[in-house]
Design an enzyme around this catalytic site. Structure first.
Site, short mmCIF file in Angstrom:
data_model
loop_
_atom_site.label_atom_id
_atom_site.label_comp_id
_atom_site.label_asym_id
_atom_site.label_seq_id
_atom_site.Cartn_x
_atom_site.Cartn_y
_atom_site.Cartn_z
N ARG A 109 20.71 72.04 4.92
CA ARG A 109 19.24 72.04 5.11
C ARG A 109 18.85 70.64 5.52
O ARG A 109 19.05 69.69 4.74
CB ARG A 109 18.51 72.46 3.83
CG ARG A 109 17.01 72.15 3.91
CD ARG A 109 16.20 72.73 2.79
NE ARG A 109 16.07 74.17 2.92
CZ ARG A 109 15.17 74.91 2.27
NH1 ARG A 109 14.32 74.33 1.45
NH2 ARG A 109 15.12 76.21 2.44
N HIS A 136 14.86 79.09 10.46
CA HIS A 136 15.27 79.45 9.10
C HIS A 136 15.89 80.87 9.15
O HIS A 136 15.31 81.83 8.62
CB HIS A 136 14.04 79.42 8.18
CG HIS A 136 14.35 79.36 6.71
ND1 HIS A 136 15.63 79.31 6.20
CD2 HIS A 136 13.53 79.36 5.62
CE1 HIS A 136 15.58 79.27 4.88
NE2 HIS A 136 14.32 79.31 4.51
N GLN A 139 16.35 83.19 6.00
CA GLN A 139 15.11 83.79 5.54
C GLN A 139 14.81 85.07 6.31
O GLN A 139 14.38 86.07 5.73
CB GLN A 139 13.96 82.78 5.72
CG GLN A 139 12.64 83.27 5.18
CD GLN A 139 12.62 83.34 3.65
OE1 GLN A 139 12.95 82.38 2.99
NE2 GLN A 139 12.27 84.49 3.11
N ASP A 228 3.06 81.73 6.12
CA ASP A 228 3.82 80.64 5.50
C ASP A 228 2.85 79.48 5.31
O ASP A 228 1.72 79.49 5.83
CB ASP A 228 5.00 80.26 6.41
CG ASP A 228 5.96 79.25 5.77
OD1 ASP A 228 5.87 79.02 4.54
OD2 ASP A 228 6.79 78.68 6.51
N CYS A 267 7.68 83.51 2.62
CA CYS A 267 9.01 83.02 2.21
C CYS A 267 8.94 82.21 0.92
O CYS A 267 9.95 82.04 0.25
CB CYS A 267 9.62 82.21 3.34
SG CYS A 267 8.70 80.70 3.72
N ARG A 295 17.12 86.95 -0.95
CA ARG A 295 17.85 85.82 -0.37
C ARG A 295 19.30 85.83 -0.87
O ARG A 295 20.22 85.52 -0.10
CB ARG A 295 17.17 84.48 -0.75
CG ARG A 295 15.77 84.26 -0.17
CD ARG A 295 15.79 84.10 1.34
NE ARG A 295 16.68 83.04 1.78
CZ ARG A 295 16.40 81.73 1.75
NH1 ARG A 295 15.21 81.33 1.34
NH2 ARG A 295 17.28 80.83 2.16
N1 CP Z 1 12.02 80.21 1.22
C1 CP Z 1 12.78 79.12 0.98
O1 CP Z 1 13.65 78.76 1.77
O2 CP Z 1 12.49 78.50 -0.20
P1 CP Z 1 13.09 77.10 -0.73
O3 CP Z 1 12.48 76.01 0.10
O4 CP Z 1 12.67 77.05 -2.16
O5 CP Z 1 14.58 77.13 -0.55
N1 NVA Z 2 7.96 76.33 6.79
C1 NVA Z 2 8.35 75.92 5.48
C2 NVA Z 2 9.32 76.87 4.88
C3 NVA Z 2 9.76 76.54 3.49
C4 NVA Z 2 10.81 77.48 2.98
C5 NVA Z 2 8.92 74.51 5.53
O1 NVA Z 2 9.69 74.23 6.45
O2 NVA Z 2 8.60 73.70 4.67
#
Ligand code: CP
Ligand code: NVA
Length: 310
Positions: A109, A136, A139, A228, A267, A295
């Site tokens: 990540r 993502h 997701q 989101d 998400c 997930r």
């Molecule tokens: N939806 C998601 O990826 O959540 P986190 O940022 O908690 O991993």
């Molecule tokens: N769009 C959000 C998703 C978090 C899971 C971010 O990137 O922070």
């Protein structure tokens, strides 16, 4: 076998994503009621270790990869990027080469999608996108699984609406629409449109993907309504951003325009009262907790595909 990565859904393709969804549904059903840490009966990834590296915070992705590896009979090592030499300037490529000597796969990540690409290019083991500024894909697999559960039918042919920022999560849903054949209408304010490359690819695959300004138009008759946060990790909150996105809140009035029984997705984490009201997030149409749980099931299927066990 050539080395596989899961940088975006397209790395797998429609057939593999369909197989992942089937596997995720099957494994979820097979272990219903079991203790969370008990391995699946076949423990298909026994002996395998995944390193999960986080340059940004995470609750769901971190927990779901750890539990997914445990349930598949393997092990996950969760690492904060800042604690690695990566945080002191060791290159992404060198880190990838070294980790490839220690572990069987890596989930990353990070901020820049280019870093994920560079990591995958140098790695000798499968690399998974656990969220970048661009996309993502994990997701999106969990989202499709959740919709199939709630609607009781495949996602192909269903109608989805995205309301809010055309962000990383939206990009992976655009890609999913193109691969899996569902219609997606995104209502976004000017300046917050999704990446044109994702739109072009989905349309080239024959997808009905539209971008509009009016949330009412996007949601009208939709089977799924998704949103989101308005401020993603790494972005700066500004008055202009919040002002532009304020008309895009998912509230009961907007949900009432969707098809009866429409599913609400987010998400998470959510900013309650901003992009979504409590009444929608906690209401009967909300599938956000199933979405979070899924997930784990989705991740297991992605891992099995990467390790040629699907
Ligand atoms: N939806 C998601 O990826 O959540 P986190 O940022 O908690 O991993
Ligand atoms: N769009 C959000 C998703 C978090 C899971 C971010 O990137 O922070």
């Amino acid at each position: 076998m050539p080395l596989k990565h899961f940088r975006n859904l397209g790395d797998a393709g429609a057939g593999a994503v369909r197989a992942m969804l089937a596997e995720a549904h099957r494994r979820k059903a097979a272990r219903r009621g079991w203790p969370q840490g008990a391995p699946d009966a076949d423990a298909p990834l026994a002996g395998r270790v995944l390193a999960a590296i986080f340059e940004k915070p995470s609750t769901r992705t971190r927990l779901s990869f750890e539990m997914a590896m445990r349930q598949l009979g393997g092990h996950a090592l969760t690492l904060a990027a800042a604690d690695l030499q990566l945080g002191r300037g060791e290159t992404v490529a060198d880190t990838a080469r070294v980790l490839s000597r220690f572990v069987d796969g890596v989930m990353l990540r990070c901020h820049a999608h280019a870093d994920l690409e560079a990591f995958a290019a140098a790695a000798q083991v499968p690399v998974i996108n656990g969220l970048t500024d661009l996309s993502h894909p994990c997701q999106a697999v969990a989202d499709m699984m959740t919709v199939e559960e709630r609607l009781g039918k495949p996602v192909a042919g269903t109608r989805w609406a995205w309301v809010g920022d055309g962000n990383n999560v939206a990009h992976s849903l655009v890609e999913a629409a193109g691969l899996m054949g569902f219609a997606l209408c995104l209502a976004v304010p000017e300046g917050y449109e999704p990446d044109p490359g994702f739109l072009a690819t989905a349309r080239a695959r024959g997808a009905d993907v539209r971008v509009v300004r009016d949330p009412d138009l996007a949601v009208a008759g939709a089977d799924v309504v998704a949103t989101d946060t308005w401020v993603s990790m790494g972005q700066t909150e500004s008055e202009a951003r919040i002002r532009a996105l304020t008309p895009y809140q998912v509230n009961p009035l907007l949900m009432a325009r969707a098809a009866p029984g429409a599913v609400f997705l987010h998400c998470l984490p959510a900013q309650r009262g901003r992009e979504v009201t409590d009444s929608v997030l906690d209401g009967p149409q909300s599938a956000v907790l199933d979405e979070a749980e899924n997930r784990v099931h989705a991740q297991k299927a992605i891992l099995l595909w990467l390790f040629d066990r699907l």
